[in-house]
Design an enzyme around this catalytic site. Structure first.
Site, PDB file in Angstrom:
ATOM      1  N   LYS A  54       0.839  -1.200   0.000  1.00 14.99           N
ATOM      2  CA  LYS A  54       0.000   0.000   0.000  1.00 14.99           C
ATOM      3  C   LYS A  54       0.874   1.250   0.000  1.00 14.99           C
ATOM      4  O   LYS A  54       2.010   1.202   0.472  1.00 14.99           O
ATOM      5  CB  LYS A  54      -0.866   0.023   1.272  1.00 14.99           C
ATOM      6  CG  LYS A  54      -1.965  -1.013   1.314  1.00 14.99           C
ATOM      7  CD  LYS A  54      -2.764  -0.881   2.604  1.00 14.99           C
ATOM      8  CE  LYS A  54      -3.847  -1.954   2.685  1.00 14.99           C
ATOM      9  NZ  LYS A  54      -4.921  -1.797   1.698  1.00 14.99           N
ATOM     10  N   ARG A  57     -10.161 -11.773   2.338  1.00 16.32           N
ATOM     11  CA  ARG A  57     -10.989 -12.854   1.803  1.00 16.32           C
ATOM     12  C   ARG A  57     -10.284 -14.203   1.909  1.00 16.32           C
ATOM     13  O   ARG A  57     -10.931 -15.230   2.055  1.00 16.32           O
ATOM     14  CB  ARG A  57     -11.391 -12.506   0.369  1.00 16.32           C
ATOM     15  CG  ARG A  57     -10.235 -12.328  -0.559  1.00 16.32           C
ATOM     16  CD  ARG A  57     -10.586 -11.523  -1.820  1.00 16.32           C
ATOM     17  NE  ARG A  57     -10.756 -10.089  -1.531  1.00 16.32           N
ATOM     18  CZ  ARG A  57     -11.066  -9.186  -2.444  1.00 16.32           C
ATOM     19  NH1 ARG A  57     -11.291  -9.538  -3.690  1.00 16.32           N
ATOM     20  NH2 ARG A  57     -11.217  -7.917  -2.103  1.00 16.32           N
TER      21      ARG A  57
HETATM   22  N1  BES Z   1      -7.957  -3.864   4.514  1.00 18.44           N
HETATM   23  C1  BES Z   1      -8.136  -3.506   3.162  1.00 18.44           C
HETATM   24  C2  BES Z   1      -9.432  -2.772   2.894  1.00 18.44           C
HETATM   25  C3  BES Z   1      -9.597  -1.412   3.517  1.00 18.44           C
HETATM   26  C4  BES Z   1      -9.418  -0.289   2.761  1.00 18.44           C
HETATM   27  C5  BES Z   1      -9.998  -1.277   4.821  1.00 18.44           C
HETATM   28  C6  BES Z   1      -9.612   0.954   3.306  1.00 18.44           C
HETATM   29  C7  BES Z   1     -10.179  -0.044   5.363  1.00 18.44           C
HETATM   30  C8  BES Z   1      -9.998   1.084   4.612  1.00 18.44           C
HETATM   31  C9  BES Z   1      -8.131  -4.759   2.303  1.00 18.44           C
HETATM   32  O1  BES Z   1      -7.359  -5.801   2.753  1.00 18.44           O
HETATM   33  C10 BES Z   1      -7.613  -4.354   0.976  1.00 18.44           C
HETATM   34  O2  BES Z   1      -6.481  -3.972   0.907  1.00 18.44           O
HETATM   35  N2  BES Z   1      -8.447  -4.421  -0.041  1.00 18.44           N
HETATM   36  C11 BES Z   1      -8.062  -4.052  -1.356  1.00 18.44           C
HETATM   37  C12 BES Z   1      -8.616  -5.085  -2.304  1.00 18.44           C
HETATM   38  C13 BES Z   1      -8.127  -4.932  -3.706  1.00 18.44           C
HETATM   39  C14 BES Z   1      -6.648  -5.252  -3.790  1.00 18.44           C
HETATM   40  C15 BES Z   1      -8.928  -5.852  -4.587  1.00 18.44           C
HETATM   41  C16 BES Z   1      -8.659  -2.684  -1.643  1.00 18.44           C
HETATM   42  O3  BES Z   1      -9.793  -2.424  -1.268  1.00 18.44           O
HETATM   43  O4  BES Z   1      -7.956  -1.868  -2.245  1.00 18.44           O
HETATM   44 MN    MN Z   2      -5.357  -5.611   2.117  1.00 16.87          MN
END
Ligand code: BES
Ligand code: MN
Ligand code: ZN
Length: 498
Positions: free
Chosen positions: A279, A353
């Site tokens: 990230k 997931r």
């Molecule tokens: N923990 C994150 C989702 C999240 C985003 C929680 C913002 C709280 C605030 C999750 O594990 C994630 O990174 N999801 C990705 C999925 C994508 C790679 C398909 C996302 O939402 O960007």
């Molecule tokens: Mn994630």
């Protein structure tokens, strides 16, 4: 903080502040009913404030009067409750919470809250207790100088007569249990990742379970490997911190025959860097709350242990860090989940997931007949619903409707999301059974839900995406900045209504 119910007439109560609420009412104005009666005894000051426009009854407008005539209270605080037609348990909770934080900021230590005519019910008492207890929660645990070393010591509920006292006290007790569980959840969510690793979360869950009289089993990395939880392990392999699968069971001796066995499954990534699909740095510190789903389920079962519904509940919380260590999984890796399904990991940041997949397989093995999962799963749900509504995804209309009805009753905003079969196509794998992200056509929160559903199979299942709602970026008048504990009240309500 002590909360009690007092049947004494409000005029005779000695307190630092008497609090009640007023409505925005085009015909009668804010000074009506019990407030008109109170005002008459005090010489009509409130009517004047209403006539001048200073007090209108608008939502969360505060009117503070010192040394009010006709009362033994040192202050009278009137909180705007908005339109009477829109008044609900959710309003009561906010009014109560905002009043507590308003008075606390002014160094008041005890106050009495007067419910309005027709308001002396169990539901009102429960909502008031929930409002007070959640509002009293502060996130200054790690500050060596507490910002407002101010404490509310006691609150009493007024407006209940002898006839309503028993109902009021019952509601009050339930509200305290639920809100204290919600604060337990919020405390876990607020912990930074160096103070809350999967192992520490497991220890805290174990301690909670023992105290609450719940059965608990912690699966360590070895047991997780023995059970072939390949999806959970694939996320954990990038970190030096070992994963845990936390299982807490509420098994009432008097369970109703034929009642469902509810599985409460919660994502607990104690820190989500994204892994190799890392990230951006900006805002990454917030990813300590990526265990909010797990904390919510642990809080829910803690409340249920005290409320004692006649339904068996099994809480399963997979916990890990998502780190880009030298052993981390890489995009393109193919993993075999506990169920035997193969997964192509196209993005290591879609890790929630993966861990939920194995938790659901395990929960089914333990005998759950209905599954609810909660997870901070996708940024896409924040795009769709902002920080207002929880996204609700379900495979069974009757079950989903039941949860949505509970959300309404508990005063939590939740919104149903579509689960058409067409979206399932998005996660068909090229080189494995399924892939962990959609194939670039949007609907990110829905493809995430479909991935989880693949593992729930025919077991009625609901997924709550709480990524937008588990964390408050700004303090609210009724709630501190930070973790909200969202969905706990809804889940507890749903289990209680079987
Ligand atoms: N923990 C994150 C989702 C999240 C985003 C929680 C913002 C709280 C605030 C999750 O594990 C994630 O990174 N999801 C990705 C999925 C994508 C790679 C398909 C996302 O939402 O960007
Ligand atoms: Mn994630
Ligand atoms: Zn995550």
């Amino acid at each position: 903080m002590q909360i009690t119910l007092d049947t004494k007439p409000y005029g005779a109560v000695e307190t630092e502040a008497l609090v009640t609420y007023v409505f925005e009412d085009a015909d009668a104005g804010p000074v009506a009913g019990r407030v008109a009666e109170l005002d008459a005894a005090g010489g009509g000051l409130l009517k004047k404030l209403a006539a001048s426009g200073e007090m209108s009854g608008k939502t969360l407008e505060f009117t503070l009067i010192h040394a009010p005539a006709g009362l033994k209270a040192a202050r009278l605080l009137l909180v705007g409750a908005g339109k009477r037609e829109a008044f609900s348990g959710a309003t009561v909770r906010k009014v109560a919470g905002a009043a507590l934080r308003y008075l606390k900021a002014r160094s008041v230590k005890n106050f009495a809250f007067l419910v309005r005519e027709d308001g002396a019910t169990a539901e009102t008492a429960q909502a008031l207790a929930e409002g007070f207890v959640t509002a009293n929660f502060e996130t200054d645990k790690y500050k060596t100088e507490k910002k407002n070393g101010k404490e509310i010591e006691s609150v009493s509920l007024l407006g209940y007569g002898d006839a309503e006292k028993a109902a009021g006290e019952k509601g009050l007790a339930a509200g305290k249990i639920i809100a204290e569980a919600q604060n337990f959840t919020r405390d876990l969510v607020n912990e930074p990742s160096n103070k809350l690793t999967p192992r520490i979360l497991a220890e805290k869950a174990e301690a909670m379970a023992k105290e609450a009289g719940l059965a608990v089993e912690i699966l360590d990395e070895k047991k997780i490997a023995d059970l072939k939880m390949g999806a959970l392990l694939s996320v954990a392999q990038g970190s030096v911190e070992p994963p845990r699968m936390i299982v807490v069971t509420y098994n009432p001796p008097n369970a109703k025959p034929g009642a469902p066995v509810i599985g409460l499954i919660g994502k607990a990534v104690t820190f989500d860097t994204g892994g190799i699909s890392i990230k951006p740095a900006d805002g990454m510190e917030k990813m300590k709350y990526d265990m909010a789903g797990g904390a919510t389920m642990l809080g829910a079962i803690r409340a249920l242990a005290a409320l004692k519904p006649k339904v068996k509940v099994i809480c399963v919380v997979p916990s890990t860090e998502n780190m880009p260590g030298g052993k981390a999984q890489k995009p393109g890796d193919i993993q075999t989940a506990m169920s035997g399904k193969t997964i192509e990991v196209l993005n290591t940041d879609a890790e929630g997931r993966l861990i939920l997949a194995d938790a659901i397989t395990y929960a089914k093995q333990l005998g759950v007949t209905h599954i609810v999962d909660a997870a901070t799963l996708t940024g896409a749900i924040v795009v769709a619903l902002a920080n207002i509504n929880v996204g609700v995804f379900g495979s069974n209309q009757e079950f989903t409707d039941k949860l949505l009805a509970s959300a309404k009753a508990a005063g939590e905003k939740m919104w149903p999301m579509p689960m058409d079969d067409e979206y399932r196509e998005f996660i068909k794998g090229s080189f494995a059974d399924i892939q962990n992200i959609g194939s670039g056509k949007g609907g990110g929160s829905i493809t995430g839900a479909w991935f989880i559903r693949e593992f729930a199979g025919d077991t009625p299942w609901i997924h709550l995406d709480i990524a937008g709602t588990a964390w408050n970026d700004d303090a609210k008048p009724w709630l501190a900045k930070g973790p909200t504990g969202v969905a706990l009240r809804t889940l507890v309500h749903m289990v209680q209504t079987y």
